[in-house]
Write a protein that holds these residues in place. Structure first.
Motif, PDB file in Angstrom:
ATOM      1  N   SER A 226       0.917  -1.079  -0.063  1.00  0.00           N
ATOM      2  CA  SER A 226       0.104   0.047   0.064  1.00  0.00           C
ATOM      3  C   SER A 226       1.106   1.432  -0.043  1.00  0.00           C
ATOM      4  O   SER A 226       1.982   0.972   0.303  1.00  0.00           O
ATOM      5  N   VAL A 227       0.325   2.496  -0.534  1.00  0.00           N
ATOM      6  CA  VAL A 227       0.893   3.738  -0.412  1.00  0.00           C
ATOM      7  C   VAL A 227       1.767   3.991   1.026  1.00  0.00           C
ATOM      8  O   VAL A 227       2.780   4.500   1.112  1.00  0.00           O
ATOM      9  N   GLY A 228       1.105   3.562   1.910  1.00  0.00           N
ATOM     10  CA  GLY A 228       1.439   3.731   3.271  1.00  0.00           C
ATOM     11  C   GLY A 228       2.737   2.597   3.594  1.00  0.00           C
ATOM     12  O   GLY A 228       3.403   3.069   4.906  1.00  0.00           O
TER      13      GLY A 228
ATOM     14  N   GLN B 112       3.641  11.726  -0.525  1.00  0.00           N
ATOM     15  CA  GLN B 112       2.659  10.960  -1.324  1.00  0.00           C
ATOM     16  C   GLN B 112       3.422  10.311  -2.573  1.00  0.00           C
ATOM     17  O   GLN B 112       3.118   9.401  -3.174  1.00  0.00           O
ATOM     18  N   VAL B 113       4.246  11.264  -3.436  1.00  0.00           N
ATOM     19  CA  VAL B 113       5.104  11.068  -4.424  1.00  0.00           C
ATOM     20  C   VAL B 113       5.984   9.663  -4.062  1.00  0.00           C
ATOM     21  O   VAL B 113       5.906   8.873  -4.979  1.00  0.00           O
ATOM     22  N   MET B 114       6.681   9.828  -2.954  1.00  0.00           N
ATOM     23  CA  MET B 114       7.444   8.905  -2.719  1.00  0.00           C
ATOM     24  C   MET B 114       6.780   7.426  -2.272  1.00  0.00           C
ATOM     25  O   MET B 114       7.174   6.368  -2.849  1.00  0.00           O
ATOM     26  N   GLY B 115       5.526   7.565  -1.809  1.00  0.00           N
ATOM     27  CA  GLY B 115       4.595   6.285  -1.765  1.00  0.00           C
ATOM     28  C   GLY B 115       4.286   5.663  -3.024  1.00  0.00           C
ATOM     29  O   GLY B 115       4.409   4.602  -3.347  1.00  0.00           O
ATOM     30  N   GLU B 116       4.087   6.740  -4.059  1.00  0.00           N
ATOM     31  CA  GLU B 116       3.705   6.114  -5.488  1.00  0.00           C
ATOM     32  C   GLU B 116       4.710   5.580  -5.916  1.00  0.00           C
ATOM     33  O   GLU B 116       4.777   4.626  -6.559  1.00  0.00           O
ATOM     34  N   ALA B 117       5.865   6.085  -6.062  1.00  0.00           N
ATOM     35  CA  ALA B 117       7.403   5.520  -6.388  1.00  0.00           C
ATOM     36  C   ALA B 117       7.660   4.241  -6.117  1.00  0.00           C
ATOM     37  O   ALA B 117       7.921   3.445  -6.770  1.00  0.00           O
TER      38      ALA B 117
ATOM     39  N   GLY C 231      14.482   9.406   9.381  1.00  0.00           N
ATOM     40  CA  GLY C 231      14.922  10.739  10.037  1.00  0.00           C
ATOM     41  C   GLY C 231      14.396  11.887   9.157  1.00  0.00           C
ATOM     42  O   GLY C 231      14.677  13.062   9.612  1.00  0.00           O
ATOM     43  N   GLY C 232      14.013  11.591   7.956  1.00  0.00           N
ATOM     44  CA  GLY C 232      13.683  12.743   7.029  1.00  0.00           C
ATOM     45  C   GLY C 232      12.314  13.188   7.489  1.00  0.00           C
ATOM     46  O   GLY C 232      11.600  12.835   8.050  1.00  0.00           O
ATOM     47  N   VAL C 233      12.158  14.359   6.927  1.00  0.00           N
ATOM     48  CA  VAL C 233      10.919  15.198   7.313  1.00  0.00           C
ATOM     49  C   VAL C 233      10.390  15.719   5.865  1.00  0.00           C
ATOM     50  O   VAL C 233      11.214  16.352   5.010  1.00  0.00           O
ATOM     51  N   PHE C 234       9.509  15.284   5.447  1.00  0.00           N
ATOM     52  CA  PHE C 234       8.887  15.612   3.983  1.00  0.00           C
ATOM     53  C   PHE C 234       7.282  16.170   4.016  1.00  0.00           C
ATOM     54  O   PHE C 234       6.717  15.688   4.823  1.00  0.00           O
TER      55      PHE C 234
END
Length: 107
Positions: A27-29, A48-53, A39-42
Motif C-alpha cells: 500500500s502507499v502507506g 505521497q510521491v515517494m509512496g507512489e514511487a 529521520g527525513g521530514v517531508f
C-alpha cells in the motif's frame, strides 16, 4: 501515560502495513515506516510521491514474496533521492530499482 501522537501514528502505520502483507499487497502507506526511520521530514505531497514511487517499484518486481530487505533497499534509495530534491515519481521509482540492479532509464 498514553503514547505520543508520533508513536500512535507509527503503530497505526505498522498495523496497516501488516494487514497489507497478510493480504499480499503493498500500500502507499508502506513507505511511511521507512521514512520515519530515516529521520527525513517531508511535506504531504513529497510523501505521497515517494509512496507512489515505492508502490510502482514493488509492482515492477512481479513477486509479492520478496524478503523485507528488498523493500528496505528500495525505500532507502527512494528516500535518499527525495532528500536531494527529486519529486518525479518515475525517477524516484527508477532510483529505487537501480539499487537492485534494474536500469529503467535504459529501457
Amino acid at each position: 501515560m498514553s503514547p505520543g501522537p508520533n508513536r500512535s501514528f507509527a503503530i497505526f502505520v505498522i498495523a496497516c502495513q501488516e494487514l497489507s502483507a497478510l493480504r499480499g499487497e503493498i500500500s502507499v502507506g508502506s513507505i511511511l515506516p521507512f521514512i520515519a526511520r530515516s529521520g527525513g521530514v517531508f511535506n504531504d505531497l513529497a510523501t505521497q510521491v515517494m509512496g507512489e514511487a515505492f508502490d510502482a517499484a514493488c509492482r515492477e518486481l512481479h513477486d509479492k514474496g520478496q524478503p523485507t530487505i528488498v523493500y528496505e533497499v528500495i525505500a532507502k534509495r527512494i528516500i535518499d533521492t527525495a532528500k536531494k530534491g527529486e519529486r518525479d515519481p518515475v525517477r524516484l521509482r527508477n532510483a529505487g530499482l537501480a539499487a537492485l540492479g534494474f536500469d529503467k532509464e535504459a529501457g
